[in-house]
Design a protein around this motif. Structure first.
Motif, mmCIF file in Angstrom:
data_model
loop_
_atom_site.group_PDB
_atom_site.id
_atom_site.type_symbol
_atom_site.label_atom_id
_atom_site.label_comp_id
_atom_site.label_asym_id
_atom_site.label_seq_id
_atom_site.Cartn_x
_atom_site.Cartn_y
_atom_site.Cartn_z
ATOM 1 N N SER A 60 0.855 -1.191 0.000
ATOM 2 C CA SER A 60 0.000 0.000 0.000
ATOM 3 C C SER A 60 0.886 1.234 0.000
ATOM 4 O O SER A 60 2.099 1.135 0.180
ATOM 5 N N ALA A 61 0.234 2.380 -0.092
ATOM 6 C CA ALA A 61 0.940 3.650 0.110
ATOM 7 C C ALA A 61 1.333 3.763 1.577
ATOM 8 O O ALA A 61 0.723 3.112 2.436
ATOM 9 N N THR A 74 -2.517 8.204 1.008
ATOM 10 C CA THR A 74 -3.668 8.226 0.087
ATOM 11 C C THR A 74 -4.671 9.306 0.510
ATOM 12 O O THR A 74 -5.235 10.010 -0.335
ATOM 13 N N ARG A 123 -11.130 2.399 -1.962
ATOM 14 C CA ARG A 123 -10.401 2.537 -0.702
ATOM 15 C C ARG A 123 -10.148 1.176 -0.054
ATOM 16 O O ARG A 123 -11.011 0.309 -0.062
ATOM 17 N N GLY A 124 -8.957 1.014 0.454
ATOM 18 C CA GLY A 124 -8.585 -0.247 1.104
ATOM 19 C C GLY A 124 -8.357 -1.375 0.117
ATOM 20 O O GLY A 124 -8.251 -2.549 0.494
ATOM 21 N N GLY A 125 -8.249 -1.039 -1.175
ATOM 22 C CA GLY A 125 -8.237 -2.053 -2.231
ATOM 23 C C GLY A 125 -6.970 -2.886 -2.363
ATOM 24 O O GLY A 125 -6.950 -3.858 -3.129
ATOM 25 N N SER A 126 -5.939 -2.579 -1.597
ATOM 26 C CA SER A 126 -4.710 -3.380 -1.730
ATOM 27 C C SER A 126 -4.926 -4.834 -1.304
ATOM 28 O O SER A 126 -4.293 -5.743 -1.841
ATOM 29 N N PHE A 128 -3.949 -1.745 -4.871
ATOM 30 C CA PHE A 128 -4.897 -0.645 -5.114
ATOM 31 C C PHE A 128 -4.980 -0.209 -6.574
ATOM 32 O O PHE A 128 -6.048 0.067 -7.069
ATOM 33 N N GLU A 137 0.993 4.483 -3.979
ATOM 34 C CA GLU A 137 1.474 3.106 -4.138
ATOM 35 C C GLU A 137 2.708 3.063 -5.031
ATOM 36 O O GLU A 137 3.617 2.263 -4.801
HETATM 37 N N1 ASP Z 1 -3.755 3.175 -0.194
HETATM 38 C C1 ASP Z 1 -5.132 2.797 -0.464
HETATM 39 C C2 ASP Z 1 -6.051 3.389 0.586
HETATM 40 O O1 ASP Z 1 -5.591 4.018 1.528
HETATM 41 C C3 ASP Z 1 -5.302 1.328 -0.610
HETATM 42 C C4 ASP Z 1 -4.990 0.495 0.628
HETATM 43 O O2 ASP Z 1 -4.298 0.958 1.532
HETATM 44 O O3 ASP Z 1 -5.426 -0.660 0.664
HETATM 45 O O4 ASP Z 1 -7.236 3.256 0.454
#
Ligand code: ASP
Ligand code: ADP
Ligand code: MG
Length: 455
Positions: A37-38, A43, A207-210, A193, A127
């Protein structure tokens, strides 16, 4: 092969990345594909930059971009102080990505218009920054690591901000990209992501897609395991940020985990489970700050015992109440209503109906203006914004004697607006006023997990 995904806190700074690299080093025999992820909070910052650009706030966007560059350059120096060549390489890449971002954001500022496509370009930079720095740092520390641009292999439809993965295309692309990048190397790294359409247009997975990226890659590689490394000791009986005395769940089923994630447990992206189920790949949720911990393994249903596993919640939901006397004794009314949700791509969580009323809950992140407008053409519609949804999740909870009594006992003084027990008997959900939610979740958790239990 295994897929190892490291979230924002696992790559937040020099110390976290050093720990992450040593976790990967311990798994080289299993040929890891590392998905990152970032850095933590990056993000969010990119979203702010995009928002500033959309309204021509050039100064504010520039100030944030300067912070972003400084943080990543500082990190590269800290991580690679002993290996100046790798440090220089990382800084050159960071500068290039930040320069590209600055000119792209500059163009958006001039236009004062932000399309979803442009937003996808901006929010994916985090990312790219993290994966390049960690790629250099892994090589600097003697782990020969190949690099893959995820946009070559995570193929989606053209919803730029919530790309729908094209499973067949991903299964075709991933093995080739991974084996090419593995040539002469001990590991490979790529971004979570980020994704692209078949034509190469930039998209992201939401969001949260990693987590979702990791399980898609795992599926395409027939990986032996998908490891989600995060900042908690596995999946817990409730969100430890809200509830005290939560416990780590050693094993849960794909179905239970999917319900938990869908009904608010942020520890996994809601769609993470689906690709893994198809190939029956175990998903481990592990703590990068406590790598020796057992964490949680998510497995096929048949390995898992019946019983309540967790309480999750969605703090901000919308309840759409639809009233019409025309639905009494008529067929086809529900179809007409749900077609409107479908056409506008608004997904519904809970539904309850009575003689002249339908109530549905939707996540508050969804845009419902058009749904309300179109429903209002033939119904009275009232949207309630102060509600939260609580879900009790576990395999075959229908078999637990007295569960309802136990669950609702702490809620004696609360109003309960909707109740729904999923047909799969995995999920019992209900809606309460938002201002009582936290207390209700804590009380229910205490009642179910700290007394005699419910297993
Ligand atoms: N960096 C993205 C986010 O904050 C993806 C992730 O962290 O999964 O949504
Ligand atoms: P990452 O950046 O590693 O993807 P996230 O912040 O997305 O991490 O997810 C981890 C967080 O999920 C935890 O810090 C925790 O607060 C939250 N969480 C919510 N529900 C649960 C749960 N049932 N078990 C564990 N963590 C949970
Ligand atoms: Mg996450």
């Amino acid at each position: 092969m295994i897929v190892m995904k490291f979230g924002g806190t696992s790559v937040a700074n020099c110390e976290a990345i050093t720990r992450t690299i040593s976790i990967v080093r311990g798994k080289l025999e299993q040929k890891p594909v590392v998905v990152v992820s970032a850095l933590s909070k990056v993000t969010d910052m990119l979203y702010k930059i995009a928002d500033h650009a959309a309204v021509k706030n050039r100064m504010e966007a520039s100030a944030l971009m300067d912070q972003l560059r400084a943080r990543h350059i500082g990190l590269a120096h800290e991580l690679m102080s002993d290996t100046p060549d790798y440090c220089r390489q990382a800084c050159t890449i960071v500068d290039r990505i930040c320069d590209d971002l600055a000119s792209f954001v500059g163009a958006v500022c001039s236009l004062g218009e932000l399309s979803d496509r442009s937003k996808a370009v901006i929010i994916s930079k985090g990312e790219y920054l993290s994966s390049n720095i960690i790629w250099c740092a892994m090589n600097a520390r003697g782990i020969k690591t190949g690099y893959i641009d995820a946009r070559k292999m995570i193929i989606t439809g053209n919803d730029y901000l919530k790309g729908e993965p094209d499973s067949a295309a991903i299964q075709t692309k991933v093995p080739g990209e991974v084996s090419a990048a593995y040539e002469g190397n001990d590991a490979v790294i790529t971004q979570g992501f980020v994704s692209a359409t078949a034509e190469g247009e930039p998209t992201v997975l939401g969001r949260g897609g990693s987590d979702y990226s990791a399980s898609l890659i795992g599926m395409a590689l027939d990986a032996s395991a998908i490891e989600i490394w995060t900042d908690v000791d596995g999946v817990r009986t409730a969100d430890p940020r809200k509830v005290q005395n939560t416990r780590c769940i050693e094993q849960i089923s794909f179905e239970e985990a999917a319900e938990m994630a869908h009904f608010g447990a942020k520890v996994l992206h809601p769609l993470t489970i689906e690709p893994a189920v198809n190939k029956n790949i175990p998903i481990y949720v592990l703590n990068s700050m406590n790598p020796e911990g057992k964490g949680t393994v998510i497995l096929q249903n048949s390995f898992i015992e019946d019983g309540v596993k967790s309480v999750s919640f969605k703090e901000n939901i919308l309840v759409i109440n639809i009233f019409s006397t025309k639905m009494i004794n008529t067929s086809g009314f529900l179809k007409k209503v749900f077609e409107i949700f479908s056409v506008n791509k608004v997904s519904v969580d809970l539904i309850s109906t009575s003689e002249a009323n339908i109530s549905v809950t939707v996540d508050s992140s969804q845009k419902i203006d058009k749904v309300v407008e179109q429903l209002s053409a033939f119904c009275d519609v009232y949207v309630d914004e102060d509600k939260s949804q609580i879900s009790i999740i576990g395999k075959n909870i229908i078999n637990i004697k007295g569960l309802l009594q136990k669950a609702f006992a702490p809620l004696a003084d609360c109003k309960i607006y909707m109740i729904s027990q999923g047909a799969s008997y995995v999920n019992l959900s209900f809606v309460v006023d938002r201002d009582v939610m936290t207390d209700a979740v804590c009380q229910i958790h205490k009642y179910l997990f700290e007394n005699e239990g419910c297993h």
